[in-house]
Design a protein around this motif. Sequence first.
Motif, PDB file in Angstrom:
ATOM      1  N   GLN A 188      39.689  13.540  60.036  1.00 17.85           N
ATOM      2  CA  GLN A 188      39.352  14.323  61.221  1.00 17.85           C
ATOM      3  C   GLN A 188      40.411  15.403  61.414  1.00 17.85           C
ATOM      4  N   THR A 189      39.976  16.646  61.517  1.00 14.13           N
ATOM      5  CA  THR A 189      40.919  17.757  61.673  1.00 14.13           C
ATOM      6  C   THR A 189      41.804  17.573  62.896  1.00 14.13           C
ATOM      7  N   SER A 190      41.235  17.089  63.985  1.00 10.50           N
ATOM      8  CA  SER A 190      42.024  16.884  65.207  1.00 10.50           C
ATOM      9  C   SER A 190      43.130  15.861  64.969  1.00 10.50           C
ATOM     10  N   ALA A 191      42.840  14.832  64.159  1.00 13.95           N
ATOM     11  CA  ALA A 191      43.859  13.818  63.857  1.00 13.95           C
ATOM     12  C   ALA A 191      44.970  14.415  63.004  1.00 13.95           C
ATOM     13  N   VAL A 192      44.608  15.317  62.101  1.00 10.19           N
ATOM     14  CA  VAL A 192      45.612  15.972  61.262  1.00 10.19           C
ATOM     15  C   VAL A 192      46.563  16.792  62.132  1.00 10.19           C
ATOM     16  N   PHE A 193      45.986  17.573  63.073  1.00 16.07           N
ATOM     17  CA  PHE A 193      46.827  18.377  63.955  1.00 16.07           C
ATOM     18  C   PHE A 193      47.773  17.497  64.766  1.00 16.07           C
ATOM     19  N   GLU A 194      47.261  16.370  65.279  1.00 13.86           N
ATOM     20  CA  GLU A 194      48.093  15.483  66.093  1.00 13.86           C
ATOM     21  C   GLU A 194      49.201  14.854  65.260  1.00 13.86           C
ATOM     22  N   PRO A 223      45.858  29.348  52.283  1.00 18.00           N
ATOM     23  CA  PRO A 223      44.518  29.185  52.834  1.00 18.00           C
ATOM     24  C   PRO A 223      43.781  28.058  52.098  1.00 18.00           C
ATOM     25  N   PRO A 224      42.673  27.564  52.665  1.00 19.70           N
ATOM     26  CA  PRO A 224      42.023  27.992  53.910  1.00 19.70           C
ATOM     27  C   PRO A 224      42.758  27.460  55.139  1.00 19.70           C
ATOM     28  N   TYR A 225      42.591  28.172  56.272  1.00 17.64           N
ATOM     29  CA  TYR A 225      43.237  27.786  57.516  1.00 17.64           C
ATOM     30  C   TYR A 225      42.188  27.228  58.472  1.00 17.64           C
ATOM     31  N   PHE A 226      42.601  26.198  59.237  1.00 11.59           N
ATOM     32  CA  PHE A 226      41.670  25.545  60.144  1.00 11.59           C
ATOM     33  C   PHE A 226      42.100  25.641  61.602  1.00 11.59           C
ATOM     34  N   TRP A 227      43.273  26.250  61.844  1.00 11.89           N
ATOM     35  CA  TRP A 227      43.738  26.405  63.217  1.00 11.89           C
ATOM     36  C   TRP A 227      43.129  27.652  63.845  1.00 11.89           C
ATOM     37  N   ASP A 228      42.748  27.533  65.127  1.00  9.22           N
ATOM     38  CA  ASP A 228      42.335  28.728  65.844  1.00  9.22           C
ATOM     39  C   ASP A 228      43.575  29.381  66.454  1.00  9.22           C
ATOM     40  N   GLU A 229      43.382  30.492  67.162  1.00 10.73           N
ATOM     41  CA  GLU A 229      44.520  31.251  67.699  1.00 10.73           C
ATOM     42  C   GLU A 229      45.387  30.406  68.633  1.00 10.73           C
ATOM     43  N   ALA A 230      44.738  29.601  69.485  1.00  7.69           N
ATOM     44  CA  ALA A 230      45.503  28.792  70.444  1.00  7.69           C
ATOM     45  C   ALA A 230      46.338  27.748  69.721  1.00  7.69           C
ATOM     46  N   SER A 240      50.039  36.918  50.190  1.00  2.00           N
ATOM     47  CA  SER A 240      48.992  37.546  50.999  1.00  2.00           C
ATOM     48  C   SER A 240      49.276  37.411  52.491  1.00  2.00           C
ATOM     49  N   GLU A 241      50.124  36.441  52.848  1.00  2.00           N
ATOM     50  CA  GLU A 241      50.479  36.235  54.250  1.00  2.00           C
ATOM     51  C   GLU A 241      51.065  37.508  54.855  1.00  2.00           C
ATOM     52  N   GLN A 242      51.834  38.241  54.049  1.00  4.99           N
ATOM     53  CA  GLN A 242      52.477  39.445  54.559  1.00  4.99           C
ATOM     54  C   GLN A 242      51.477  40.587  54.763  1.00  4.99           C
ATOM     55  N   GLU A 243      50.276  40.434  54.207  1.00  5.90           N
ATOM     56  CA  GLU A 243      49.259  41.467  54.367  1.00  5.90           C
ATOM     57  C   GLU A 243      48.375  41.207  55.573  1.00  5.90           C
ATOM     58  N   SER A 244      48.512  40.025  56.190  1.00  6.64           N
ATOM     59  CA  SER A 244      47.730  39.676  57.372  1.00  6.64           C
ATOM     60  C   SER A 244      48.578  39.944  58.611  1.00  6.64           C
ATOM     61  N   PRO A 245      48.234  40.937  59.428  1.00  4.86           N
ATOM     62  CA  PRO A 245      49.080  41.281  60.577  1.00  4.86           C
ATOM     63  C   PRO A 245      49.361  40.101  61.486  1.00  4.86           C
ATOM     64  N   ARG A 246      48.331  39.299  61.800  1.00  5.61           N
ATOM     65  CA  ARG A 246      48.519  38.188  62.745  1.00  5.61           C
ATOM     66  C   ARG A 246      49.490  37.148  62.185  1.00  5.61           C
ATOM     67  N   ARG A 247      49.274  36.728  60.959  1.00  5.46           N
ATOM     68  CA  ARG A 247      50.109  35.682  60.388  1.00  5.46           C
ATOM     69  C   ARG A 247      51.482  36.231  60.000  1.00  5.46           C
ATOM     70  N   SER A 248      51.541  37.497  59.582  1.00  6.47           N
ATOM     71  CA  SER A 248      52.831  38.087  59.245  1.00  6.47           C
ATOM     72  C   SER A 248      53.720  38.184  60.477  1.00  6.47           C
ATOM     73  N   GLU A 249      53.135  38.554  61.620  1.00 12.02           N
ATOM     74  CA  GLU A 249      53.920  38.632  62.859  1.00 12.02           C
ATOM     75  C   GLU A 249      54.479  37.260  63.233  1.00 12.02           C
ATOM     76  N   GLY A 250      53.641  36.225  63.105  1.00 14.10           N
ATOM     77  CA  GLY A 250      54.099  34.874  63.407  1.00 14.10           C
ATOM     78  C   GLY A 250      55.211  34.445  62.475  1.00 14.10           C
ATOM     79  N   MET A 251      55.067  34.756  61.182  1.00 16.04           N
ATOM     80  CA  MET A 251      56.090  34.405  60.199  1.00 16.04           C
ATOM     81  C   MET A 251      57.403  35.101  60.535  1.00 16.04           C
ATOM     82  N   MET A 252      57.352  36.362  60.896  1.00 14.86           N
ATOM     83  CA  MET A 252      58.574  37.092  61.222  1.00 14.86           C
ATOM     84  C   MET A 252      59.250  36.526  62.468  1.00 14.86           C
ATOM     85  N   ARG A 253      58.446  36.055  63.417  1.00  6.67           N
ATOM     86  CA  ARG A 253      59.036  35.461  64.633  1.00  6.67           C
ATOM     87  C   ARG A 253      59.750  34.153  64.295  1.00  6.67           C
TER      88      ARG A 253
END
Length: 320
Positions: free
Chosen positions: A111-117, A136-143, A169-182
Motif C-alpha cells: 500500500q502506497t500510504s503504508a510506504v509513506f508512513e 522516477p516514477p514518483y508517487f508523491w503529490d505536491e503536498a 534529469s532531476e536538475q531539468e525539472s524546475p519543481r524537483r530541482s528547487e526542492g533539491m537545492m533547498r
Amino acid sequence: MDVLSANTPQGKVYRALIAHPRSTVADLAELTALDPDEVEQLLGELHESEVVMKAGAEWDAQRPDLVVAAALLAEDRRRMLLRQAEAELAEIYRFARRERSGYGAVEVLDQTSAVFEHYRRFQTGAVHQVRNIDRPPYFWDEAELGSQENLQIERMAAGIKYRTIYPESEQESPRRSEGMMRTVANGERARVMVDPPIKMAISDHRIALLPLETLIEGNPDSLVTLLIHSSGLLDALSSVFESFWRLAVPVTTEGIRRPLDERDREILTLMASGATDDAIARQLGLSRRTVVRRAAALLERLGATTRFQAGVQASRRGWL
C-alpha cells in the motif's frame, strides 16, 4: 581515541609532549592551562595506555604512528565485537518474527500510504544518517513532497546526515530541482548520476526501503515495496549505495558546473595520470605547497577521496 583530539585534556597533554619533549608536570600544566593534579592523573592514564613514557620527573610522548596504529587496532576490535553482537541480535530478531513460509529479514508493503508512513518513521528513527537513491516514477503529490522536504530539513537540523543520489534529469525539472537545492542548502550532501538503476532508502545500517516500482493491477494505491531489516541483503544494498556514491557527481549550491581555470586543468590532468605532487610541481614550475593546496581544493570540489575518483568525476563533467 581521545588522545588524538586537540580538544580533550588527554589530547592537549599528548600534543604538548610531542612539541615539548621531556617536560615535567609543572611544564605541562603551564603549556595546557590545566591543573597540575589533573595533568598528573592524565599522565598516569596515558602511561598505562603506553601513550607517554616517564624518565624520572620528566615525561615524553610515544611516537604518533605507534599511537595511531594502536588506536586503529582497538577500533578494529570494537567493530568486530559490534558486528558479532549485531549478527547475534539480528538472528534473534528474525527468528522471533519469522513466518514459516517467509524470510524474516524482508517484509512486503503493498500500500502506497503504508510506504509513506514507514518512510516517515524510518527518518524520525534514524540516529546517524539516511541514504537515498532517487529516480522516477514518483508517487508523491505536491503536498506529500513538501511534507517530506520539511521533515528532512528538520532531521538535518537535529544532526542527522542525509546523502542522496539523484538522476541527472532531476536538475531539468524546475519543481524537483528547487526542492533539491533547498535540501542541499540546508545540509544534504547530494550527487547526480545518469539513470540510477534502483530506487531505495537506507536508515543507518538498520533498515532499508526498496520500491519495486510496480503497481498491483486495478489498485492505484499499491506501490509494492520491500522493507528490509538488518541482514546480508541490507549489507549488500549498503555496498551498492556506496559504489554508486563514488561514481556520482556532487551537487553544491555554488554551481558545480563552474569551469576550471587552465592551471587547475593541468594539475587535474597530471593527477589523473598518476603524477606525484613533486612531479606536478616540477613540470608546471610551481611550489609543492601550491600543488598540494590546489589538489586538495580540486578533490573537495569533485567530492572525491582519491585521485582516481577525481579523474572519473572530472571526465564525467567534461573537464578533461
